[in-house]
Design a protein around this motif. Sequence first.
Motif, PDB file in Angstrom:
ATOM      1  N   ILE A   6       0.885  -1.164   0.000  1.00 22.73           N
ATOM      2  CA  ILE A   6       0.000   0.000   0.000  1.00 22.73           C
ATOM      3  C   ILE A   6       0.927   1.219   0.000  1.00 22.73           C
ATOM      4  N   PRO A   7       0.715   2.200  -0.891  1.00 21.67           N
ATOM      5  CA  PRO A   7       1.692   3.279  -1.050  1.00 21.67           C
ATOM      6  C   PRO A   7       1.865   4.188   0.168  1.00 21.67           C
ATOM      7  N   GLN A   8       0.867   4.312   0.983  1.00 26.04           N
ATOM      8  CA  GLN A   8       0.993   5.182   2.159  1.00 26.04           C
ATOM      9  C   GLN A   8       0.300   4.529   3.340  1.00 26.04           C
ATOM     10  N   GLU A   9       0.711   4.962   4.522  1.00 24.53           N
ATOM     11  CA  GLU A   9       0.098   4.412   5.725  1.00 24.53           C
ATOM     12  C   GLU A   9      -1.344   4.893   5.846  1.00 24.53           C
ATOM     13  N   ILE A  10      -2.197   3.999   6.303  1.00 19.91           N
ATOM     14  CA  ILE A  10      -3.603   4.329   6.536  1.00 19.91           C
ATOM     15  C   ILE A  10      -4.175   3.363   7.567  1.00 19.91           C
ATOM     16  N   ALA A  11      -5.063   3.887   8.382  1.00 18.60           N
ATOM     17  CA  ALA A  11      -5.835   3.049   9.310  1.00 18.60           C
ATOM     18  C   ALA A  11      -7.301   3.305   9.011  1.00 18.60           C
ATOM     19  N   ARG A  38      -9.197   6.881   8.616  1.00 17.32           N
ATOM     20  CA  ARG A  38     -10.481   7.172   7.988  1.00 17.32           C
ATOM     21  C   ARG A  38     -11.529   6.352   8.704  1.00 17.32           C
ATOM     22  N   GLU A  39     -12.607   7.007   9.089  1.00 15.13           N
ATOM     23  CA  GLU A  39     -13.714   6.320   9.744  1.00 15.13           C
ATOM     24  C   GLU A  39     -14.618   5.709   8.684  1.00 15.13           C
ATOM     25  N   LEU A  40     -14.997   4.461   8.910  1.00 15.82           N
ATOM     26  CA  LEU A  40     -15.908   3.762   8.020  1.00 15.82           C
ATOM     27  C   LEU A  40     -17.220   3.517   8.747  1.00 15.82           C
ATOM     28  N   GLY A  41     -18.283   3.412   7.976  1.00 12.80           N
ATOM     29  CA  GLY A  41     -19.589   3.148   8.570  1.00 12.80           C
ATOM     30  C   GLY A  41     -20.335   2.079   7.796  1.00 12.80           C
ATOM     31  N   PRO A  42     -21.564   1.802   8.205  1.00 10.46           N
ATOM     32  CA  PRO A  42     -22.362   0.761   7.549  1.00 10.46           C
ATOM     33  C   PRO A  42     -22.519   0.968   6.038  1.00 10.46           C
ATOM     34  N   ASP A  43     -22.529   2.209   5.577  1.00  6.63           N
ATOM     35  CA  ASP A  43     -22.661   2.466   4.143  1.00  6.63           C
ATOM     36  C   ASP A  43     -21.449   1.985   3.357  1.00  6.63           C
ATOM     37  N   ASP A  44     -20.330   1.759   4.031  1.00  7.96           N
ATOM     38  CA  ASP A  44     -19.107   1.309   3.363  1.00  7.96           C
ATOM     39  C   ASP A  44     -19.018  -0.216   3.250  1.00  7.96           C
ATOM     40  N   LEU A  45     -19.932  -0.942   3.860  1.00  4.50           N
ATOM     41  CA  LEU A  45     -19.837  -2.402   3.876  1.00  4.50           C
ATOM     42  C   LEU A  45     -19.846  -3.029   2.487  1.00  4.50           C
ATOM     43  N   CYS A  46     -20.461  -2.370   1.519  1.00  5.07           N
ATOM     44  CA  CYS A  46     -20.507  -2.934   0.159  1.00  5.07           C
ATOM     45  C   CYS A  46     -19.338  -2.448  -0.706  1.00  5.07           C
ATOM     46  N   GLN A  47     -18.475  -1.629  -0.138  1.00  3.58           N
ATOM     47  CA  GLN A  47     -17.335  -1.098  -0.886  1.00  3.58           C
ATOM     48  C   GLN A  47     -16.125  -2.024  -0.776  1.00  3.58           C
ATOM     49  N   THR A  48     -15.234  -1.956  -1.772  1.00  4.28           N
ATOM     50  CA  THR A  48     -14.012  -2.752  -1.702  1.00  4.28           C
ATOM     51  C   THR A  48     -13.053  -2.110  -0.698  1.00  4.28           C
ATOM     52  N   ILE A  49     -12.186  -2.941  -0.166  1.00  2.00           N
ATOM     53  CA  ILE A  49     -11.161  -2.452   0.755  1.00  2.00           C
ATOM     54  C   ILE A  49     -10.274  -1.441   0.018  1.00  2.00           C
ATOM     55  N   LEU A  55      -7.133   3.685  -2.566  1.00  2.00           N
ATOM     56  CA  LEU A  55      -6.131   3.218  -3.517  1.00  2.00           C
ATOM     57  C   LEU A  55      -6.538   3.576  -4.947  1.00  2.00           C
ATOM     58  N   ALA A  56      -5.557   3.880  -5.762  1.00  2.00           N
ATOM     59  CA  ALA A  56      -5.805   4.226  -7.159  1.00  2.00           C
ATOM     60  C   ALA A  56      -6.444   3.050  -7.886  1.00  2.00           C
ATOM     61  N   GLY A  57      -7.364   3.376  -8.786  1.00  2.00           N
ATOM     62  CA  GLY A  57      -7.983   2.355  -9.611  1.00  2.00           C
ATOM     63  C   GLY A  57      -9.254   1.761  -9.034  1.00  2.00           C
TER      64      GLY A  57
END
Length: 188
Positions: A6-11, A38-49, A55-57
């Motif tokens: 992963i190009p940069q650190e992220i939590a 970055r805070e994630l919530g229930p709306d993000d459950l269908c998103q890719t990691i 991440l680009a792309g």
Amino acid sequence: MKARMIPQEIALLYHLGKGTPRGRRVQEVLGDLGIPCRELGPDDLCQTIGWCAGLAGYQPAEPPAQPPAPVREEAILLGGLTKDRLNHLLAQLKESELTIELKAVITPYNREWTLSKLFSELQEEHRFFLRIQRLTQLTEQAEAQADGDAELRAAALEGRRILEADKAPEPLTLQNAIEGLEAALSRL
């Protein structure tokens, strides 16, 4: 071939927002180490990691007709950290008495998964490790109390065999061993 990092650190934080005391404490630890979050919530459950990590792309997914089941546990997903930085962060969280049951490192393999799929895998893995801990505890207890009790000794030997096997036990095998030890110990 070396895996792409992963190009940069992220939590990525789930149920660890600034609006909660534990979330504030986790974010303070991350901030002290200079790790953006970055805070994630229930709306993000269908998103890719990959999309969640920025991440680009990766593009946002359309919300599904049937939303994923809600996740109640706290989780932290970490990307771009070296092994030393990861170990330092985990030590800082432990020192701050911040136990987070669901943890994962973002990898080239899992970045294609949805957040929901990753959480499902992490939950299953966590349940597996809890069962292994329970089997270890029961096996040690049975070994200590097995004097002259053939059934308890046999159950302890089976528990030890499973724990020392080269291959991870099947869930049913694990559950049967736990139940056998519990039954043998309850007779005492």
